[in-house]
Design a protein around this motif. Structure first.
Motif, PDB file in Angstrom:
ATOM      1  N   ILE A  50      34.218  27.109  48.679  1.00 49.63           N
ATOM      2  CA  ILE A  50      32.831  26.717  48.435  1.00 49.63           C
ATOM      3  C   ILE A  50      32.195  26.199  49.719  1.00 49.63           C
ATOM      4  CG2 ILE A  50      31.363  25.063  47.206  1.00 49.63           C
ATOM      5  CD1 ILE A  50      33.442  25.299  44.860  1.00 49.63           C
ATOM      6  N   ALA A  51      32.960  25.433  50.484  1.00 55.95           N
ATOM      7  CA  ALA A  51      32.443  24.897  51.753  1.00 55.95           C
ATOM      8  C   ALA A  51      32.097  26.036  52.711  1.00 55.95           C
ATOM      9  CB  ALA A  51      33.451  23.949  52.385  1.00 55.95           C
ATOM     10  N   LEU A  52      32.938  27.063  52.764  1.00 52.04           N
ATOM     11  CA  LEU A  52      32.630  28.215  53.619  1.00 52.04           C
ATOM     12  C   LEU A  52      31.332  28.879  53.188  1.00 52.04           C
ATOM     13  CD1 LEU A  52      36.031  30.003  54.289  1.00 52.04           C
ATOM     14  CD2 LEU A  52      34.477  29.027  55.966  1.00 52.04           C
ATOM     15  N   TRP A  53      31.149  29.030  51.907  1.00 49.59           N
ATOM     16  CA  TRP A  53      29.923  29.634  51.401  1.00 49.59           C
ATOM     17  C   TRP A  53      28.711  28.784  51.788  1.00 49.59           C
ATOM     18  CZ3 TRP A  53      26.853  27.583  47.321  1.00 49.59           C
ATOM     19  CH2 TRP A  53      25.817  28.416  46.916  1.00 49.59           C
ATOM     20  N   ARG A  54      28.855  27.452  51.687  1.00 48.40           N
ATOM     21  CA  ARG A  54      27.736  26.553  51.986  1.00 48.40           C
ATOM     22  C   ARG A  54      27.334  26.567  53.458  1.00 48.40           C
ATOM     23  NH1 ARG A  54      29.638  21.582  48.257  1.00 48.40           N
ATOM     24  NH2 ARG A  54      28.641  22.288  46.349  1.00 48.40           N
ATOM     25  N   THR A  75      36.713  18.747  54.073  1.00 49.46           N
ATOM     26  CA  THR A  75      36.430  19.081  52.680  1.00 49.46           C
ATOM     27  C   THR A  75      37.670  18.862  51.823  1.00 49.46           C
ATOM     28  OG1 THR A  75      34.737  20.697  53.277  1.00 49.46           O
ATOM     29  CG2 THR A  75      35.760  20.955  51.100  1.00 49.46           C
ATOM     30  N   MET A  76      38.814  19.317  52.308  1.00 45.91           N
ATOM     31  CA  MET A  76      40.047  19.175  51.530  1.00 45.91           C
ATOM     32  C   MET A  76      40.499  17.716  51.461  1.00 45.91           C
ATOM     33  SD  MET A  76      42.132  22.706  52.249  1.00 45.91           S
ATOM     34  CE  MET A  76      41.733  22.976  53.976  1.00 45.91           C
ATOM     35  N   GLN A  77      40.277  16.952  52.507  1.00 43.30           N
ATOM     36  CA  GLN A  77      40.588  15.516  52.464  1.00 43.30           C
ATOM     37  C   GLN A  77      39.740  14.822  51.404  1.00 43.30           C
ATOM     38  OE1 GLN A  77      39.955  14.260  56.578  1.00 43.30           O
ATOM     39  NE2 GLN A  77      42.086  13.586  56.631  1.00 43.30           N
ATOM     40  N   LYS A  78      38.458  15.130  51.378  1.00 46.74           N
ATOM     41  CA  LYS A  78      37.558  14.521  50.388  1.00 46.74           C
ATOM     42  C   LYS A  78      37.983  14.906  48.970  1.00 46.74           C
ATOM     43  CE  LYS A  78      33.486  14.329  53.344  1.00 46.74           C
ATOM     44  NZ  LYS A  78      32.144  14.877  53.599  1.00 46.74           N
ATOM     45  N   THR A  79      38.385  16.154  48.794  1.00 47.26           N
ATOM     46  CA  THR A  79      38.845  16.607  47.485  1.00 47.26           C
ATOM     47  C   THR A  79      40.082  15.825  47.066  1.00 47.26           C
ATOM     48  OG1 THR A  79      37.965  18.822  47.881  1.00 47.26           O
ATOM     49  CG2 THR A  79      39.630  18.616  46.152  1.00 47.26           C
ATOM     50  N   ARG A  80      41.018  15.648  47.984  1.00 50.31           N
ATOM     51  CA  ARG A  80      42.238  14.893  47.668  1.00 50.31           C
ATOM     52  C   ARG A  80      41.892  13.462  47.273  1.00 50.31           C
ATOM     53  NH1 ARG A  80      46.558  13.669  52.258  1.00 50.31           N
ATOM     54  NH2 ARG A  80      44.748  12.501  52.967  1.00 50.31           N
TER      55      ARG A  80
END
Length: 88
Positions: A50-54, A75-80
Motif C-alpha cells: 500500500i505504501a508503494l502505491w501511495r 511503514t513496516m515498523q509502524k505496522t508492527r
C-alpha cells in the motif's frame, strides 16, 4: 504541457513492477521485524504494498531504491507497533 510518453504510463503496471522489484526487501524485512509471527509478517507485507502505491512508483526508478527501502522499513515498523499495541 505533459510529454505524450508520460501520459501513456499505466500506474497499475508501475505498482506491480515496483512490488516485484521490492519484494525481496519487503519479505526479508517483514520476516525480521515480525520475529516469527507469520500473520504480522503478512500484515507488514500488505502495508508495504500500500505504501508503494501511495508514493506513486511512476516517480521512482532503481536508483531510488534506498529511499524506497526507508519508506517501506518505516511503514513496516509502524505496522508492527500498531499491531502489537492492539493485542496488548
Amino acid at each position: 504541457m505533459i510529454p505524450p510518453e508520460l501520459m501513456d504510463i499505466d500506474t497499475d503496471d508501475a505498482v506491480e513492477e515496483a512490488i516485484k522489484r521490492m519484494r525481496p526487501f519487503i519479505r526479508a524485512t517483514a520476516q525480521h521485524l515480525s520475529e516469527g509471527d507469520i500473520e504480522l509478517a503478512q500484515d507488514m507485507e500488505q502495508e508495504a504494498g500500500i505504501a508503494l502505491w501511495r508514493v506513486d512508483p511512476t516517480r521512482f526508478d532503481a536508483t531510488d531504491d534506498e529511499y524506497l527501502h526507508g519508506v517501506l522499513f518505516k511503514t513496516m515498523q509502524k505496522t508492527r507497533r500498531r499491531e502489537r499495541a492492539f493485542y496488548r
